[in-house]
Design a protein around this motif. Structure first.
Motif, PDB file in Angstrom:
ATOM      1  N   ILE A 172       0.838  -1.203   0.000  1.00 39.90           N
ATOM      2  CA  ILE A 172       0.000   0.000   0.000  1.00 39.90           C
ATOM      3  C   ILE A 172       0.869   1.247   0.000  1.00 39.90           C
ATOM      4  N   LEU A 173       1.827   1.317   0.907  1.00 40.58           N
ATOM      5  CA  LEU A 173       2.692   2.492   0.981  1.00 40.58           C
ATOM      6  C   LEU A 173       3.537   2.648  -0.280  1.00 40.58           C
ATOM      7  N   TRP A 174       4.034   1.545  -0.798  1.00 41.12           N
ATOM      8  CA  TRP A 174       4.826   1.611  -2.027  1.00 41.12           C
ATOM      9  C   TRP A 174       3.976   2.172  -3.165  1.00 41.12           C
ATOM     10  N   THR A 175       2.746   1.692  -3.290  1.00 42.05           N
ATOM     11  CA  THR A 175       1.845   2.163  -4.350  1.00 42.05           C
ATOM     12  C   THR A 175       1.563   3.654  -4.213  1.00 42.05           C
ATOM     13  N   LEU A 176       1.256   4.094  -2.999  1.00 43.45           N
ATOM     14  CA  LEU A 176       0.989   5.523  -2.787  1.00 43.45           C
ATOM     15  C   LEU A 176       2.242   6.366  -3.024  1.00 43.45           C
ATOM     16  N   ASN A 177       3.383   5.854  -2.656  1.00 45.46           N
ATOM     17  CA  ASN A 177       4.636   6.572  -2.878  1.00 45.46           C
ATOM     18  C   ASN A 177       4.950   6.647  -4.371  1.00 45.46           C
ATOM     19  N   GLU A 178       4.728   5.571  -5.080  1.00 49.53           N
ATOM     20  CA  GLU A 178       5.067   5.483  -6.501  1.00 49.53           C
ATOM     21  C   GLU A 178       4.086   6.246  -7.395  1.00 49.53           C
ATOM     22  N   TYR A 179       2.796   6.143  -7.106  1.00 49.96           N
ATOM     23  CA  TYR A 179       1.769   6.695  -7.991  1.00 49.96           C
ATOM     24  C   TYR A 179       1.067   7.939  -7.441  1.00 49.96           C
ATOM     25  N   GLY A 180       1.377   8.322  -6.221  1.00 48.88           N
ATOM     26  CA  GLY A 180       0.747   9.511  -5.649  1.00 48.88           C
ATOM     27  C   GLY A 180      -0.656   9.230  -5.128  1.00 48.88           C
ATOM     28  N   ARG A 181      -1.410  10.289  -4.953  1.00 49.52           N
ATOM     29  CA  ARG A 181      -2.764  10.220  -4.400  1.00 49.52           C
ATOM     30  C   ARG A 181      -3.612   9.236  -5.214  1.00 49.52           C
ATOM     31  N   GLN A 182      -4.326   8.376  -4.491  1.00 48.08           N
ATOM     32  CA  GLN A 182      -5.125   7.335  -5.136  1.00 48.08           C
ATOM     33  C   GLN A 182      -6.501   7.231  -4.499  1.00 48.08           C
ATOM     34  N   ARG A 183      -7.481   6.922  -5.311  1.00 47.51           N
ATOM     35  CA  ARG A 183      -8.791   6.586  -4.789  1.00 47.51           C
ATOM     36  C   ARG A 183      -8.756   5.114  -4.396  1.00 47.51           C
ATOM     37  N   PHE A 184      -9.712   4.709  -3.577  1.00 47.75           N
ATOM     38  CA  PHE A 184      -9.761   3.337  -3.080  1.00 47.75           C
ATOM     39  C   PHE A 184      -9.705   2.335  -4.225  1.00 47.75           C
ATOM     40  N   VAL A 185     -10.549   2.547  -5.221  1.00 46.49           N
ATOM     41  CA  VAL A 185     -10.640   1.602  -6.334  1.00 46.49           C
ATOM     42  C   VAL A 185      -9.329   1.540  -7.123  1.00 46.49           C
ATOM     43  N   GLU A 186      -8.599   2.643  -7.193  1.00 50.21           N
ATOM     44  CA  GLU A 186      -7.304   2.641  -7.876  1.00 50.21           C
ATOM     45  C   GLU A 186      -6.295   1.796  -7.106  1.00 50.21           C
ATOM     46  N   LEU A 187      -6.297   1.954  -5.795  1.00 50.85           N
ATOM     47  CA  LEU A 187      -5.417   1.117  -4.968  1.00 50.85           C
ATOM     48  C   LEU A 187      -5.781  -0.350  -5.119  1.00 50.85           C
ATOM     49  N   GLU A 188      -7.058  -0.619  -5.098  1.00 44.54           N
ATOM     50  CA  GLU A 188      -7.542  -1.996  -5.219  1.00 44.54           C
ATOM     51  C   GLU A 188      -7.092  -2.611  -6.552  1.00 44.54           C
ATOM     52  N   ARG A 189      -7.128  -1.847  -7.615  1.00 52.00           N
ATOM     53  CA  ARG A 189      -6.684  -2.341  -8.929  1.00 52.00           C
ATOM     54  C   ARG A 189      -5.179  -2.579  -8.968  1.00 52.00           C
ATOM     55  N   ARG A 190      -4.438  -1.656  -8.376  1.00 48.11           N
ATOM     56  CA  ARG A 190      -2.975  -1.782  -8.414  1.00 48.11           C
ATOM     57  C   ARG A 190      -2.461  -2.913  -7.521  1.00 48.11           C
ATOM     58  N   ILE A 191      -3.171  -3.173  -6.426  1.00 55.68           N
ATOM     59  CA  ILE A 191      -2.798  -4.262  -5.519  1.00 55.68           C
ATOM     60  C   ILE A 191      -3.876  -5.336  -5.686  1.00 55.68           C
ATOM     61  N   SER A 192      -3.850  -6.004  -6.787  1.00 58.81           N
ATOM     62  CA  SER A 192      -4.963  -6.865  -7.212  1.00 58.81           C
ATOM     63  C   SER A 192      -5.246  -8.049  -6.288  1.00 58.81           C
TER      64      SER A 192
END
Length: 111
Positions: free
Chosen positions: A13-33
């Motif tokens: 989760i932290l890596w995704t937010l650090n790498e891609y910036g601000r995310q909506r819930f569904v965006e996080l869910e897609r990236r961390i499938s």
């Protein structure tokens, strides 16, 4: 510290937010499938409580919620880099697991 940083889903989760910036819930869910919505919700709440993530609610129709890594969370970025660099060893880990499983399966049959 280990409990905070290395719990099962914290690092992705932290890596995704650090790498891609601000995310909506569904965006996080897609990236961390591989994460379930329930677990993602629980981990985001915990990360927010720990001060590593900030949740921003936008009172729109429909409502919009965004998650962003905080400066405190971002201070873990060197750890993410180190983990990413170490990940080149994952094939060696997989080979070690196969070797171990083969060795122990053979031993179990002899007994």
């Amino acid at each position: 510290m280990v409990d905070i940083v290395f719990s099962r889903w914290t690092t992705p989760i932290l890596w995704t937010l650090n790498e891609y910036g601000r995310q909506r819930f569904v965006e996080l869910e897609r990236r961390i499938s591989t994460i379930t919505p329930k677990v993602l919700t629980q981990r985001l709440r915990q990360l927010e409580r720990d001060g590593l993530v900030v949740r921003t609610y936008h009172p729109e129709v429909p409502p919009r919620v965004e998650y962003e890594i905080t400066d405190l969370g971002r201070s873990l970025a060197p750890l993410f880099v180190t983990l990413a660099e170490w990940s080149v060893n994952l094939d060696k880990v997989e080979q070690a697991r196969r070797d171990y499983d083969t060795k122990h399966q053979t031993r179990g049959r002899r007994l």
